[in-house]
Enzyme design. Structure first.
Site, PDB file in Angstrom:
ATOM      1  N   LYS A  45      11.218   0.925 -79.806  1.00 34.47           N
ATOM      2  CA  LYS A  45      11.671   0.876 -81.196  1.00 34.47           C
ATOM      3  C   LYS A  45      10.679   0.132 -82.082  1.00 34.47           C
ATOM      4  CE  LYS A  45      16.698   1.051 -80.445  1.00 34.47           C
ATOM      5  NZ  LYS A  45      17.971   0.318 -80.666  1.00 34.47           N
TER       6      LYS A  45
ATOM      7  N   ASN B 223      13.432  -8.698 -74.828  1.00 33.72           N
ATOM      8  CA  ASN B 223      14.839  -9.057 -75.011  1.00 33.72           C
ATOM      9  C   ASN B 223      14.925 -10.539 -75.378  1.00 33.72           C
ATOM     10  OD1 ASN B 223      17.573  -9.513 -74.895  1.00 33.72           O
ATOM     11  ND2 ASN B 223      17.844  -8.842 -72.781  1.00 33.72           N
TER      12      ASN B 223
ATOM     13  N   CYS C 268      29.391   7.773 -77.816  1.00 35.23           N
ATOM     14  CA  CYS C 268      28.413   7.028 -78.624  1.00 35.23           C
ATOM     15  C   CYS C 268      29.074   6.624 -79.939  1.00 35.23           C
ATOM     16  CB  CYS C 268      27.182   7.891 -78.893  1.00 35.23           C
ATOM     17  SG  CYS C 268      25.893   7.037 -79.849  1.00 35.23           S
TER      18      CYS C 268
ATOM     19  N   CYS D  63      32.680 -25.972 -85.666  1.00 39.62           N
ATOM     20  CA  CYS D  63      31.904 -24.844 -85.126  1.00 39.62           C
ATOM     21  C   CYS D  63      31.489 -25.133 -83.676  1.00 39.62           C
ATOM     22  CB  CYS D  63      30.670 -24.609 -85.982  1.00 39.62           C
ATOM     23  SG  CYS D  63      29.626 -23.231 -85.415  1.00 39.62           S
TER      24      CYS D  63
END
Length: 292
Positions: A15, A38, A138, A191
């Site tokens: 990509k 990744n 998909c 958080c």
């Protein structure tokens, strides 16, 4: 990819490689730095953070802004973690699985809510999103929705970097109703990301260190008090009448006011006039009226 810029002759490329080739053909003067890995792995995450903190236009300086255009929550959380740790401003974007809605979000660590402050249900419930995908099915995808969201994202980037207009902290897009909700979200003090909580404390200290501006109440200027036409504005209601038409203000929580109050009943009000019942029937009264 295939809806926006991927071309048939680029089959087999990653990509990022395909994106670089297409963008380089559009503008060869732009410098591209491609990394095909990744970012969720430990090794790649460290390199990813290094390029954020040292990959600016001037080598050794941080980048101005990070844009997230990934297609899964795990990668979004990884970007969120890196930017919180580095105090790096970034913009998150995404399109829903039904392809008819999307959003963009500006995240300034400590100042606005990060991706972990109000996470999607999949993230909050600690569900493996890979288990949600059915085999052979998909997610829907519309190039028009992706084009609209991408355009909104880039427009927000230009306003942020060039300092013009109003930069949106959150802007959504609902294609079914042509609805564009916008809001700003404060960071969550509880958080789960400790670096987010740390950035919140640093932001509070920064705000506290700013010089306080004294609020000055400006007197309203009376318009046309004196004019050559001799026009005057006179209230039709006297102060006494206005006071009598208002009642006591109830005790309400802070921030809530009433539109009007119910005036108290006057004690010296005239008693209602009543007619004594004579006991006569309607027929007797009608007969009397005919004889009059």
């Amino acid at each position: 990819m295939n809806r926006l810029f991927f071309q048939p002759h680029q089959a087999g490329l990653s990509k990022v490689q395909a994106a670089e080739y297409t963008l380089r053909n559009i503008n060869p003067d732009v410098l591209f730095e491609v990394h095909n890995y990744n970012i969720t792995t430990v090794e790649n995450f460290q390199h990813f953070m290094g390029r954020i903190s040292n990959g600016g236009l001037e080598e050794g300086k941080p980048v101005d802004l990070v844009l997230s255009c990934v297609d899964n929550f795990e990668a979004r959380m990884t970007i969120n973690t890196a930017c919180n740790e580095l105090g790096q401003t970034w913009m998150e974007s995404g399109v829903s699985e039904n392809a008819v809605s999307g959003h963009i979000q500006l995240i300034i660590p400590g100042e606005s809510a990060c991706f972990a402050c109000a996470p999607p249900l999949v993230v909050a419930a600690n569900i493996d999103e890979k288990t949600l995908k059915r085999e052979g099915v998909c997610a829907a995808s519309l190039p028009t929705t992706m084009g609209v969201v991408a355009g909104i994202l880039v427009q927000n980037v230009l306003k942020f970097l060039l300092n013009f207009g109003t930069v949106s902290f959150y802007l959504g897009y609902n294609a079914m109703q042509d609805f564009f909700p916008t809001m700003s979200m404060k960071p969550n003090p509880q958080c789960d990301d400790r670096n987010c909580r740390k950035q919140q404390e640093e932001y509070k200290k920064k705000v506290a260190a700013l010089p306080k501006q004294e609020a000055t109440q400006e007197e309203e200027e009376i318009i046309h008090e004196d004019n050559e036409w001799g026009i005057e504005l006179v209230s039709e209601v006297s102060e006494e009448e206005l006071k009598n038409s208002s009642g006591p203000i109830p005790d309400l929580p802070e921030g809530i006011t009433v539109a009007y109050t119910i005036p108290k009943k006057q004690e010296d009000s005239v008693a209602e006039a009543t007619v004594e019942d004579s006991g006569e029937s309607l027929e007797d009264l009608m007969a009397k009226m005919k004889n009059m």
